[in-house]
Scaffold this active site. Structure first.
Site, PDB file in Angstrom:
ATOM      1  N   CYS A 108     -11.067  21.572  44.275  1.00 59.25           N
ATOM      2  CA  CYS A 108     -10.197  20.804  43.377  1.00 59.25           C
ATOM      3  C   CYS A 108      -9.238  21.766  42.679  1.00 59.25           C
ATOM      4  CB  CYS A 108     -11.032  20.058  42.353  1.00 59.25           C
ATOM      5  SG  CYS A 108     -11.727  21.165  41.109  1.00 59.25           S
ATOM      6  N   CYS A 159      -6.156  21.930  34.786  1.00 54.96           N
ATOM      7  CA  CYS A 159      -7.042  20.802  34.501  1.00 54.96           C
ATOM      8  C   CYS A 159      -7.734  20.970  33.146  1.00 54.96           C
ATOM      9  CB  CYS A 159      -8.100  20.660  35.596  1.00 54.96           C
ATOM     10  SG  CYS A 159      -9.217  19.288  35.223  1.00 54.96           S
ATOM     11  N   CYS A 217     -13.817  15.899  41.946  1.00 49.58           N
ATOM     12  CA  CYS A 217     -12.511  15.590  42.544  1.00 49.58           C
ATOM     13  C   CYS A 217     -12.370  16.038  44.003  1.00 49.58           C
ATOM     14  CB  CYS A 217     -11.398  16.196  41.700  1.00 49.58           C
ATOM     15  SG  CYS A 217     -11.358  15.497  40.036  1.00 49.58           S
TER      16      CYS A 217
HETATM   17 FE1  SRM Z   1      -9.934  13.730  39.859  1.00 42.56          FE
HETATM   18  C1  SRM Z   1      -9.929  13.590  36.488  1.00 42.56           C
HETATM   19  C2  SRM Z   1      -7.526  16.045  39.824  1.00 42.56           C
HETATM   20  C3  SRM Z   1      -9.460  13.241  43.161  1.00 42.56           C
HETATM   21  C4  SRM Z   1     -12.919  12.100  40.037  1.00 42.56           C
HETATM   22  N1  SRM Z   1      -8.868  14.616  38.395  1.00 42.56           N
HETATM   23  C5  SRM Z   1      -8.984  14.389  37.060  1.00 42.56           C
HETATM   24  C6  SRM Z   1      -7.880  15.109  36.285  1.00 42.56           C
HETATM   25  C7  SRM Z   1      -6.726  14.182  36.144  1.00 42.56           C
HETATM   26  C8  SRM Z   1      -8.304  15.733  34.943  1.00 42.56           C
HETATM   27  C9  SRM Z   1      -8.108  14.921  33.696  1.00 42.56           C
HETATM   28  O1  SRM Z   1      -8.542  13.754  33.624  1.00 42.56           O
HETATM   29  O2  SRM Z   1      -7.538  15.464  32.765  1.00 42.56           O
HETATM   30  C10 SRM Z   1      -7.568  16.254  37.291  1.00 42.56           C
HETATM   31  C11 SRM Z   1      -6.178  16.873  37.219  1.00 42.56           C
HETATM   32  C12 SRM Z   1      -6.229  18.313  37.608  1.00 42.56           C
HETATM   33  C13 SRM Z   1      -4.909  18.954  37.751  1.00 42.56           C
HETATM   34  O3  SRM Z   1      -4.590  19.869  36.973  1.00 42.56           O
HETATM   35  O4  SRM Z   1      -4.155  18.601  38.649  1.00 42.56           O
HETATM   36  C14 SRM Z   1      -7.983  15.609  38.594  1.00 42.56           C
HETATM   37  N2  SRM Z   1      -8.641  14.415  41.210  1.00 42.56           N
HETATM   38  C15 SRM Z   1      -7.790  15.452  41.023  1.00 42.56           C
HETATM   39  C16 SRM Z   1      -7.174  15.902  42.327  1.00 42.56           C
HETATM   40  C17 SRM Z   1      -5.743  16.398  42.199  1.00 42.56           C
HETATM   41  C18 SRM Z   1      -8.078  16.987  42.938  1.00 42.56           C
HETATM   42  C19 SRM Z   1      -7.513  17.765  44.071  1.00 42.56           C
HETATM   43  O5  SRM Z   1      -7.764  18.962  44.044  1.00 42.56           O
HETATM   44  O6  SRM Z   1      -6.903  17.225  44.976  1.00 42.56           O
HETATM   45  C20 SRM Z   1      -7.340  14.609  43.157  1.00 42.56           C
HETATM   46  C21 SRM Z   1      -6.185  13.675  42.997  1.00 42.56           C
HETATM   47  C22 SRM Z   1      -6.404  12.432  43.788  1.00 42.56           C
HETATM   48  C23 SRM Z   1      -5.228  11.520  43.878  1.00 42.56           C
HETATM   49  O7  SRM Z   1      -4.259  11.884  44.530  1.00 42.56           O
HETATM   50  O8  SRM Z   1      -5.300  10.419  43.325  1.00 42.56           O
HETATM   51  C24 SRM Z   1      -8.570  14.012  42.476  1.00 42.56           C
HETATM   52  N3  SRM Z   1     -10.952  12.749  41.321  1.00 42.56           N
HETATM   53  C25 SRM Z   1     -10.652  12.781  42.644  1.00 42.56           C
HETATM   54  C26 SRM Z   1     -11.760  12.320  43.415  1.00 42.56           C
HETATM   55  C27 SRM Z   1     -11.848  12.282  44.944  1.00 42.56           C
HETATM   56  C28 SRM Z   1     -11.496  10.940  45.513  1.00 42.56           C
HETATM   57  O9  SRM Z   1     -11.136  10.021  44.784  1.00 42.56           O
HETATM   58  O10 SRM Z   1     -11.604  10.827  46.716  1.00 42.56           O
HETATM   59  C29 SRM Z   1     -12.763  12.000  42.513  1.00 42.56           C
HETATM   60  C30 SRM Z   1     -14.187  11.538  42.881  1.00 42.56           C
HETATM   61  C31 SRM Z   1     -14.250  10.114  43.335  1.00 42.56           C
HETATM   62  C32 SRM Z   1     -14.390   9.188  42.164  1.00 42.56           C
HETATM   63  O11 SRM Z   1     -13.386   8.789  41.609  1.00 42.56           O
HETATM   64  O12 SRM Z   1     -15.531   8.893  41.796  1.00 42.56           O
HETATM   65  C33 SRM Z   1     -12.240  12.267  41.204  1.00 42.56           C
HETATM   66  N4  SRM Z   1     -11.186  12.924  38.488  1.00 42.56           N
HETATM   67  C34 SRM Z   1     -12.394  12.363  38.768  1.00 42.56           C
HETATM   68  C35 SRM Z   1     -13.065  12.059  37.521  1.00 42.56           C
HETATM   69  C36 SRM Z   1     -14.467  11.417  37.378  1.00 42.56           C
HETATM   70  C37 SRM Z   1     -14.406   9.927  37.458  1.00 42.56           C
HETATM   71  C38 SRM Z   1     -15.723   9.273  37.162  1.00 42.56           C
HETATM   72  O13 SRM Z   1     -15.966   8.185  37.654  1.00 42.56           O
HETATM   73  O14 SRM Z   1     -16.510   9.836  36.397  1.00 42.56           O
HETATM   74  C39 SRM Z   1     -12.205  12.492  36.484  1.00 42.56           C
HETATM   75  C40 SRM Z   1     -12.453  12.393  34.984  1.00 42.56           C
HETATM   76  C41 SRM Z   1     -12.243  11.023  34.439  1.00 42.56           C
HETATM   77  O15 SRM Z   1     -11.773  10.108  35.107  1.00 42.56           O
HETATM   78  O16 SRM Z   1     -12.613  10.851  33.275  1.00 42.56           O
HETATM   79  C42 SRM Z   1     -11.040  13.043  37.138  1.00 42.56           C
HETATM   80 FE1  SF4 Z   2     -11.813  19.855  39.230  1.00 37.32          FE
HETATM   81 FE2  SF4 Z   2     -11.449  17.318  38.759  1.00 37.32          FE
HETATM   82 FE3  SF4 Z   2     -13.187  18.670  37.279  1.00 37.32          FE
HETATM   83 FE4  SF4 Z   2     -10.608  19.092  36.985  1.00 37.32          FE
HETATM   84  S1  SF4 Z   2     -11.672  17.148  36.589  1.00 37.32           S
HETATM   85  S2  SF4 Z   2     -12.187  20.679  37.218  1.00 37.32           S
HETATM   86  S3  SF4 Z   2      -9.799  18.839  39.044  1.00 37.32           S
HETATM   87  S4  SF4 Z   2     -13.374  18.259  39.425  1.00 37.32           S
END
Ligand code: SRM
Ligand code: SF4
Length: 571
Positions: free
Chosen positions: A428, A434, A477
């Site tokens: 990620c 992040c 992620c």
């Molecule tokens: Fe994610 C939050 C990046 C796919 C589960 N994710 C974040 C945030 C926005 C941090 C924040 O909330 O402040 C991250 C931004 C980091 C940055 O600096 O760019 C972030 N997520 C990413 C990405 C960019 C990771 C990557 O390296 O590619 C992916 C963008 C996807 C997209 O294009 O939409 C990304 N995130 C995912 C996935 C994978 C998937 O969906 O296949 C997951 C796990 C699947 C799921 O949703 O259960 C995922 N991200 C989370 C979560 C935990 C959600 C939960 O149910 O607990 C958070 C935190 C939150 O939502 O509170 C989060």
């Molecule tokens: Fe990585 Fe997603 Fe956690 Fe940020 S919120 S450190 S992108 S797993």
């Protein structure tokens, strides 16, 4: 609204369909940030306020405001975009952003480092590219993923069409986006005010993710998502209909065992003409049944656990008017991408290139992605695809253009022969952008892989496909709990090590070692590699082996993910 509701519910309710005070906040010059409530709302518009965490303590010492900037996430259904669109995105990254483009694990691009005063200009350019960022983040249906190559076969085309149809049906209707970012006419409060027919004023309890898969490839990791469609093909390769999956998700919190990753259940089978109605019903049931008091318990996976799959299915059938059949048999073989050239049914070809952790940048003496893609976009009459493994496909290439594409790829070192371990690895974003990161991920995994490559090769495993994924925190992620080797940040330089997920993405892993640093990660994995090299039976994947050999117990479902951890120890 009652006080029991989470704070975000009040923010959404009072936001006048996602407006809040965003328009005013953008003109506020005294700070590079926006007010707290708007930070939640801006996510629905596809943006996050971030600060450069590498600079935090230095700026704090100097009593300076944090180095604020915005991350913009574009919405690209199925990861399909054109050469013209690429030129716009690259320009935004260069002129307004940090000079890189980041392919995400959900088939789209993120642009980092855009300061507030440049946001509107960047958003206008995205609009000029005929792209949008609405609902790329926030409590709504997000980017719909599909197998990345619509030209590969009729079934792949059908998957992409379904992804687009679902996207259109579930798109927010608020005009706030045009109004704020594109200076559209303000119509709030007038008779024309848009009411969200699907979402209502408070949208969904939490984020919502949909994918469409074409077996045998599970390259969209279908079991990690709230809602999924698995193409069921007849003997001639045409889509008969779709198995519907519900209740997958990765996020959890360290030390809170009532939060856990969960693989989706297969709920039933529907015909293509019913698939969109089913998606709307699933979304509205979750809208009404999902937990709006506790955001850590608000995803569909918990609704399904709490209410039961049968009750959920019955309500979806009642609302959609569609009776779901029993699921049809299907087989997935891998979550990985097929690298190199593939031929489509129509005689055109597609080249899948490995992009380390999805980061497109120009590296001196290494891969020069931005220069190369600029040339490729000019030379190429087809289009491009992003994969859910953070890779890139140059798609739909006419036979006479293949050699030119190959020349550019070679000129800029895009075909660097990555090892099997590296090709199957993904991290990620994590630090420095992040805000939730506990440990490094994208900036650390390449170095760890270099060391593990050595260890794997020493045991004769250089050619073995073993899926490794790393995240900087337990939110998941990069879907680490579906990796055969998963590393999840616990604190600076410290990770939990998970083992035993299935190669085809159908089974979660188990915690094997907790809170360990680099040396210990290598020390833990080395003897397991040795055991795999000596004891695995023909064709046995690493994730299956570690269970059979007793290194970890098998996770049978989300609720038992935290149970029964650690079995056979090597140290
Ligand atoms: Fe994610 C939050 C990046 C796919 C589960 N994710 C974040 C945030 C926005 C941090 C924040 O909330 O402040 C991250 C931004 C980091 C940055 O600096 O760019 C972030 N997520 C990413 C990405 C960019 C990771 C990557 O390296 O590619 C992916 C963008 C996807 C997209 O294009 O939409 C990304 N995130 C995912 C996935 C994978 C998937 O969906 O296949 C997951 C796990 C699947 C799921 O949703 O259960 C995922 N991200 C989370 C979560 C935990 C959600 C939960 O149910 O607990 C958070 C935190 C939150 O939502 O509170 C989060
Ligand atoms: Fe990585 Fe997603 Fe956690 Fe940020 S919120 S450190 S992108 S797993």
């Amino acid at each position: 609204m009652t006080d029991e509701l989470s704070r975000n519910e009040h923010i959404k309710n009072a936001s006048a369909y996602l407006r809040g005070t965003l328009a005013e906040g953008l003109t506020e010059e005294i700070t590079g940030a926006i007010v707290e409530d708007d930070q939640q709302l801006v996510k629905f518009h596809g943006m996050y306020l971030q600060d450069d965490r590498d600079l935090r303590s230095e700026r704090r010492k100097k009593k300076m405001e944090q180095a604020y900037s915005f991350m913009i996430r574009v919405r690209i259904t199925g990861g399909v975009f054109t050469a013209q669109q690429y030129f716009h995105l690259e320009r935004i990254a260069r002129v307004y952003g940090n000079g890189t483009l980041r392919i995400t694990t959900r088939q789209t691009f993120q642009l980092h480092g855009i300061i507030k005063s440049n946001l509107k200009a960047a958003m206008r350019e995205i609009d000029n590219a005929l792209l949008t960022t609405i609902a790329a983040c926030g409590d709504v249906n997000r980017n719909v993923m599909s197998n990345p190559n619509p030209y590969q076969s009729r079934a792949h085309r059908a998957a992409y069409d379904l992804a687009n149809a679902i996207t259109d049906r579930l798109l927010p209707q608020t005009t706030a986006y045009r109004e704020i970012w594109l200076d559209g006419e303000k119509i709030v409060g007038s008779d024309e005010e848009v009411v969200e027919p699907i979402y209502g004023k408070t949208y969904l309890p939490r984020k919502f993710k949909i994918v469409v898969a074409v077996p045998p490839s599970n390259d969209v990791d279908i079991f990690a998502h709230d809602l999924g469609y698995i193409a069921i093909l007849d003997k001639a390769g045409a889509v008969q209909g779709w198995n519907v999956t519900v209740g997958g998700g990765m996020g959890m919190t360290h030390g809170e065992t009532d939060t856990y990753p969960r693989t989706a259940d297969v709920m039933g089978f529907c015909r293509t003409e019913d698939a969109v109605a089913v998606s709307e019903a699933v979304v509205t049931v979750q809208r009404d049944w999902g937990d709006r008091t506790n955001r850590k318990h608000a995803r569909l996976k918990y609704t399904i656990e709490d209410r039961g799959l049968d009750a959920f299915r019955a309500e979806v059938e009642r609302r959609s008017g569609v009776t779901l059949d029993k699921p049809k048999p299907f087989t997935f073989t891998t979550t990985g991408d097929r690298f190199g050239w593939t031929e489509g049914e129509d005689g055109r070809s597609h080249l899948t290139l490995f992009v380390e952790n999805g980061r497109l940048r120009d590296v001196k003496g290494g891969a020069q992605w931005l220069i190369a893609l600029n040339r490729l976009a000019q030379a190429h009459d087809g289009d491009f695809r992003l994969t859910a493994n953070q890779n890139l496909i140059i798609a739909n290439v006419a036979p006479e253009r293949r050699s030119k594409i190959e020349e550019i790829v070679a000129d800029h070192h895009l075909d660097g022969s990555a090892s099997a371990l590296r090709r199957n690895a993904m991290a990620c974003v994590s630090l420095p952008t992040c805000g939730l990161a506990l440990a490094e991920s994208e900036r650390y995994l390449p170095d760890l892989i270099t060391v593990l490559e050595d260890r794997a090769a020493a045991h004769g495993l250089a050619e073995d496909d073993i899926v490794v994924r790393m995240t900087g925190c337990p939110n998941g992620c990069a879907r680490p709990y579906l990796a055969e080797i998963g590393l999840v940040g616990k604190g600076p330089g410290r990770y939990n090590l998970y083992l035993g997920a299935a190669f085809d993405g159908s089974r979660l892993s188990k915690l094997y070692a907790e809170d360990i640093e680099h040396e210990e990660i290598v020390a833990q994995l080395d003897p397991i590699f040795a055991a795999y090299a000596h004891e695995a039976v023909a064709g046995e994947h690493f994730g299956d082996f570690v269970i059979r050999a007793g290194f970890v117990a098998q996770s049978t479902n989300g609720a038992d993910f935290h149970a029964n951890t650690g079995a056979r120890r090597t140290s």
